[in-house]
Design a protein around this motif. Structure first.
Motif, PDB file in Angstrom:
ATOM      1  N   UNK A 170       0.822  -1.216   0.000  1.00  0.00           N
ATOM      2  CA  UNK A 170       0.000   0.000   0.000  1.00  0.00           C
ATOM      3  C   UNK A 170       0.853   1.261   0.000  1.00  0.00           C
ATOM      4  N   UNK A 171       1.956   1.238   0.717  1.00  0.00           N
ATOM      5  CA  UNK A 171       2.828   2.408   0.741  1.00  0.00           C
ATOM      6  C   UNK A 171       3.429   2.670  -0.638  1.00  0.00           C
ATOM      7  N   UNK A 172       3.843   1.601  -1.313  1.00  0.00           N
ATOM      8  CA  UNK A 172       4.405   1.754  -2.656  1.00  0.00           C
ATOM      9  C   UNK A 172       3.351   2.284  -3.625  1.00  0.00           C
ATOM     10  N   UNK A 173       2.148   1.707  -3.580  1.00  0.00           N
ATOM     11  CA  UNK A 173       1.085   2.157  -4.482  1.00  0.00           C
ATOM     12  C   UNK A 173       0.656   3.583  -4.159  1.00  0.00           C
ATOM     13  N   UNK A 174       0.672   3.946  -2.874  1.00  0.00           N
ATOM     14  CA  UNK A 174       0.327   5.310  -2.505  1.00  0.00           C
ATOM     15  C   UNK A 174       1.331   6.306  -3.075  1.00  0.00           C
ATOM     16  N   UNK A 175       2.610   5.984  -2.951  1.00  0.00           N
ATOM     17  CA  UNK A 175       3.643   6.868  -3.489  1.00  0.00           C
ATOM     18  C   UNK A 175       3.491   7.016  -5.006  1.00  0.00           C
ATOM     19  N   UNK A 176       3.244   5.900  -5.687  1.00  0.00           N
ATOM     20  CA  UNK A 176       3.057   5.960  -7.138  1.00  0.00           C
ATOM     21  C   UNK A 176       1.817   6.759  -7.515  1.00  0.00           C
ATOM     22  N   UNK A 177       0.781   6.652  -6.681  1.00  0.00           N
ATOM     23  CA  UNK A 177      -0.460   7.369  -6.973  1.00  0.00           C
ATOM     24  C   UNK A 177      -0.223   8.876  -6.982  1.00  0.00           C
ATOM     25  N   UNK A 178       0.530   9.379  -6.005  1.00  0.00           N
ATOM     26  CA  UNK A 178       0.810  10.813  -5.960  1.00  0.00           C
ATOM     27  C   UNK A 178       1.643  11.266  -7.157  1.00  0.00           C
ATOM     28  N   UNK A 179       2.466  10.357  -7.682  1.00  0.00           N
ATOM     29  CA  UNK A 179       3.325  10.716  -8.817  1.00  0.00           C
ATOM     30  C   UNK A 179       2.557  10.638 -10.134  1.00  0.00           C
ATOM     31  N   UNK A 180       1.742   9.588 -10.284  1.00  0.00           N
ATOM     32  CA  UNK A 180       1.118   9.301 -11.579  1.00  0.00           C
ATOM     33  C   UNK A 180      -0.188  10.063 -11.779  1.00  0.00           C
ATOM     34  N   UNK A 181      -1.011  10.145 -10.749  1.00  0.00           N
ATOM     35  CA  UNK A 181      -2.340  10.762 -10.880  1.00  0.00           C
ATOM     36  C   UNK A 181      -2.202  12.270 -10.700  1.00  0.00           C
ATOM     37  N   UNK A 182      -2.345  12.991 -11.799  1.00  0.00           N
ATOM     38  CA  UNK A 182      -2.140  14.438 -11.790  1.00  0.00           C
ATOM     39  C   UNK A 182      -3.363  15.243 -12.216  1.00  0.00           C
ATOM     40  N   UNK A 183      -4.420  14.558 -12.687  1.00  0.00           N
ATOM     41  CA  UNK A 183      -5.590  15.303 -13.134  1.00  0.00           C
ATOM     42  C   UNK A 183      -6.762  14.383 -13.421  1.00  0.00           C
ATOM     43  N   UNK A 184      -7.911  14.939 -13.842  1.00  0.00           N
ATOM     44  CA  UNK A 184      -9.120  14.143 -14.098  1.00  0.00           C
ATOM     45  C   UNK A 184      -8.946  13.083 -15.179  1.00  0.00           C
ATOM     46  N   UNK A 185      -7.911  13.188 -15.997  1.00  0.00           N
ATOM     47  CA  UNK A 185      -7.706  12.200 -17.050  1.00  0.00           C
ATOM     48  C   UNK A 185      -6.966  10.949 -16.557  1.00  0.00           C
ATOM     49  N   UNK A 186      -6.596  10.929 -15.287  1.00  0.00           N
ATOM     50  CA  UNK A 186      -5.793   9.820 -14.758  1.00  0.00           C
ATOM     51  C   UNK A 186      -6.612   8.871 -13.887  1.00  0.00           C
ATOM     52  N   UNK A 188      -8.011   5.993 -14.688  1.00  0.00           N
ATOM     53  CA  UNK A 188      -7.628   4.592 -14.894  1.00  0.00           C
ATOM     54  C   UNK A 188      -6.392   4.232 -14.073  1.00  0.00           C
ATOM     55  N   UNK A 189      -5.424   5.132 -14.034  1.00  0.00           N
ATOM     56  CA  UNK A 189      -4.218   4.887 -13.242  1.00  0.00           C
ATOM     57  C   UNK A 189      -4.548   4.804 -11.761  1.00  0.00           C
ATOM     58  N   UNK A 190      -5.464   5.644 -11.290  1.00  0.00           N
ATOM     59  CA  UNK A 190      -5.868   5.606  -9.883  1.00  0.00           C
ATOM     60  C   UNK A 190      -6.545   4.286  -9.544  1.00  0.00           C
ATOM     61  N   UNK A 191      -7.380   3.786 -10.459  1.00  0.00           N
ATOM     62  CA  UNK A 191      -8.040   2.494 -10.246  1.00  0.00           C
ATOM     63  C   UNK A 191      -7.018   1.372 -10.204  1.00  0.00           C
ATOM     64  N   UNK A 192      -6.080   1.401 -11.135  1.00  0.00           N
ATOM     65  CA  UNK A 192      -5.067   0.349 -11.229  1.00  0.00           C
ATOM     66  C   UNK A 192      -4.232   0.278  -9.952  1.00  0.00           C
ATOM     67  N   UNK A 193      -3.803   1.418  -9.435  1.00  0.00           N
ATOM     68  CA  UNK A 193      -2.957   1.434  -8.251  1.00  0.00           C
ATOM     69  C   UNK A 193      -3.736   1.087  -6.988  1.00  0.00           C
ATOM     70  N   UNK A 194      -5.015   1.413  -6.968  1.00  0.00           N
ATOM     71  CA  UNK A 194      -5.831   1.099  -5.794  1.00  0.00           C
ATOM     72  C   UNK A 194      -6.221  -0.371  -5.756  1.00  0.00           C
ATOM     73  N   UNK A 195      -6.727  -0.877  -6.878  1.00  0.00           N
ATOM     74  CA  UNK A 195      -7.171  -2.272  -6.916  1.00  0.00           C
ATOM     75  C   UNK A 195      -6.005  -3.243  -7.016  1.00  0.00           C
ATOM     76  N   UNK A 196      -4.829  -2.761  -7.448  1.00  0.00           N
ATOM     77  CA  UNK A 196      -3.689  -3.654  -7.651  1.00  0.00           C
ATOM     78  C   UNK A 196      -2.795  -3.828  -6.453  1.00  0.00           C
ATOM     79  N   UNK A 197      -3.039  -3.101  -5.365  1.00  0.00           N
ATOM     80  CA  UNK A 197      -2.182  -3.220  -4.182  1.00  0.00           C
ATOM     81  C   UNK A 197      -2.110  -4.658  -3.644  1.00  0.00           C
ATOM     82  N   UNK A 198      -3.226  -5.419  -3.591  1.00  0.00           N
ATOM     83  CA  UNK A 198      -3.124  -6.807  -3.111  1.00  0.00           C
ATOM     84  C   UNK A 198      -2.223  -7.683  -3.986  1.00  0.00           C
ATOM     85  N   UNK A 199      -2.148  -7.380  -5.282  1.00  0.00           N
ATOM     86  CA  UNK A 199      -1.273  -8.152  -6.161  1.00  0.00           C
ATOM     87  C   UNK A 199       0.182  -7.980  -5.737  1.00  0.00           C
TER      88      UNK A 199
END
Length: 434
Positions: A170-186, A188-199
């Motif tokens: 979760x910490x890794x995905x959280x850090x990536x989320x702040x870097x990758x998700x920058x606006x309303x067009x992101x 899909x990336x927010x979904x991927x990082x949130x739902x993919x943390x268990x993987x």
């Protein structure tokens, strides 16, 4: 006198034997509370960022995709978090091998994950949604459910491993989320990082789970078929529960817009966060109650009564806090644009208490004492109640109506579970010498 001395010494011996078990239970609950505390803290960092970055419309799209991810995880889990956890806990208590059960469960989950992803691809191809990437990002939930064998960690009471791997992911995905998700067009990336943390958590856990007791076994079609048969009733129950727990956002979207869904999803996220404060006790208690039942049904019932008192006290505290702090919490966490979510939060405030009680009556009691069919009938009836209420109330009153539909459904589940426990003669509400 000798017989009397032997009789009087037995409780002391039993107490000594139970001490390590209770100590392990307390440690497991402690680990899970650490995990849940982190699960509560990390959204406090990510959700305010997401609501402001994605805005209400984008947050609503994300909520819908995460609801789809929950459906995929539900199919993949197939109730194994209950059926396989219970069976594995019983095998371990009897010091019997668990390798066959482990791989039988994992291979079956793999097949279900593939089927669910294929089904999603077909639906996307036929429905042609406006933002297919957002929907397809939810597909990661299926393999994530396979790779991270939460059910085995619970059965083996290795909650420290579960907590450590989940935290790191979760910490890794959280850090990536702040870097990758920058606006309303992101979105899909927010979904991927949130739902993919268990993987990612599963990738961390596998090297630590490997042991001689879990030696690799090839897939067996008869074994997989047996796993599906064993978990069928519980899958129906889980599917019915998942249907009414995860369908509020998709149904609301049928009658409203992304912004309305975003407001409801924000309030629902807070309620689920509060509800998760009681999840560690339920997760740690389930294998423990099943172990106690083998030793003594009376001991299992006594433990459940003590657990009920704790859950009621915690649920009432959460209810009161939600009523008092709804507006300031919504404003601070989500921003002024989400102030309308405060009323939804107030309506949903009793839900954590109701869910905790229905879990105690259903999962911890009816399932533990073998009343699987009764449990399934109750949750299927509850799902029917939810869909009837949700379709009408969301159509007429949008997010407010959906909140009342969820509240009424959880109240109905609790009452029906209580009636089922009484009718099945389980002496949960009174002391018994069983």
């Amino acid at each position: 006198m000798a017989a009397g001395r032997r009789h009087n010494s037995a409780p002391c011996a039993n107490q000594r034997r139970r001490l390590p078990v209770m100590t392990r239970l307390a440690a497991n609950i402690g680990w899970l509370y650490l995990l849940q505390a982190l699960n509560l803290l990390l959204p406090l960092l990510s959700v305010p960022y997401l609501t402001r970055t994605l805005q209400a419309d984008g947050f609503g799209q994300m909520a819908l995709a995460l609801a789809i991810a929950q459906y995929l995880a539900l199919v993949t889990d197939y109730g194994f978090n209950l059926s396989a956890t219970r069976r594995a806990a019983q095998l371990m208590a009897a010091q019997a091998p668990v390798s066959e059960l482990f791989w039988q469960t994992q291979w079956t989950k793999t097949a279900l994950a593939l089927l669910s992803v294929v089904a999603l691809l077909i639906v996307v191809a036929m429905a042609a949604p406006q933002e297919p990437a957002i929907v397809l990002a939810a597909a990661i939930a299926a393999p994530a459910s396979v790779v991270f064998p939460v059910w085995y960690c619970q059965a083996s009471q290795r909650m420290g491993l579960l907590a450590a791997c989940t935290l790191a992911a979760r910490l890794i995905c959280l850090a990536l989320l702040f870097v990758v998700v920058q606006g309303p067009d992101d979105v899909a990336a927010a979904v991927l990082l949130t739902a993919g943390a268990p993987l990612l958590a599963g990738l961390f856990a596998w090297p630590l789970l490997r042991s001689a007791a879990l030696a690799l076994r090839p897939p067996s079609l008869p074994g997989m078929a047996q796993a599906l048969r064993d978990g069928w009733t519980l899958f129906l129950s889980s599917a019915a529960i998942g249907a009414y727990v995860n369908s509020a956002v998709p149904i609301l979207r049928l009658f409203t817009d992304d912004r309305t869904v975003g407001l409801y999803a924000a309030a629902e996220k807070l309620i689920r966060a509060a509800q998760s404060a009681m999840v560690p006790v339920s997760q740690a208690a389930f294998p423990h109650v099943n172990t106690l039942l083998i030793q003594s049904p009376a001991a299992a019932l006594a433990f459940l009564r003590r657990l009920a008192g704790w859950l009621v006290a915690a649920g009432l505290l959460i209810w009161l806090a939600s009523l008092v702090l709804a507006r300031p919490v919504v404003t601070v966490l989500f921003g002024p644009g989400f102030i309308d979510a405060a009323l939804i939060l107030v309506i949903l405030a009793p839900v954590p208490l109701l869910v905790a009680l229905s879990n105690l009556l259903g999962t911890q009691t009816l399932l533990t004492f073998g009343h699987h069919a009764t449990f399934a009938r109750v949750v299927i009836a509850s799902a029917a109640i939810f869909f009837a209420l949700a379709l009408i109330l969301a159509w007429q009153f949008a997010g407010i109506g959906m909140a009342f539909a969820v509240l009424a459904t959880e109240a109905a589940v609790t009452v029906l579970m209580l009636l089922a426990v009484q009718r099945r003669g389980v002496a949960l509400l009174r002391k018994s010498n069983v």
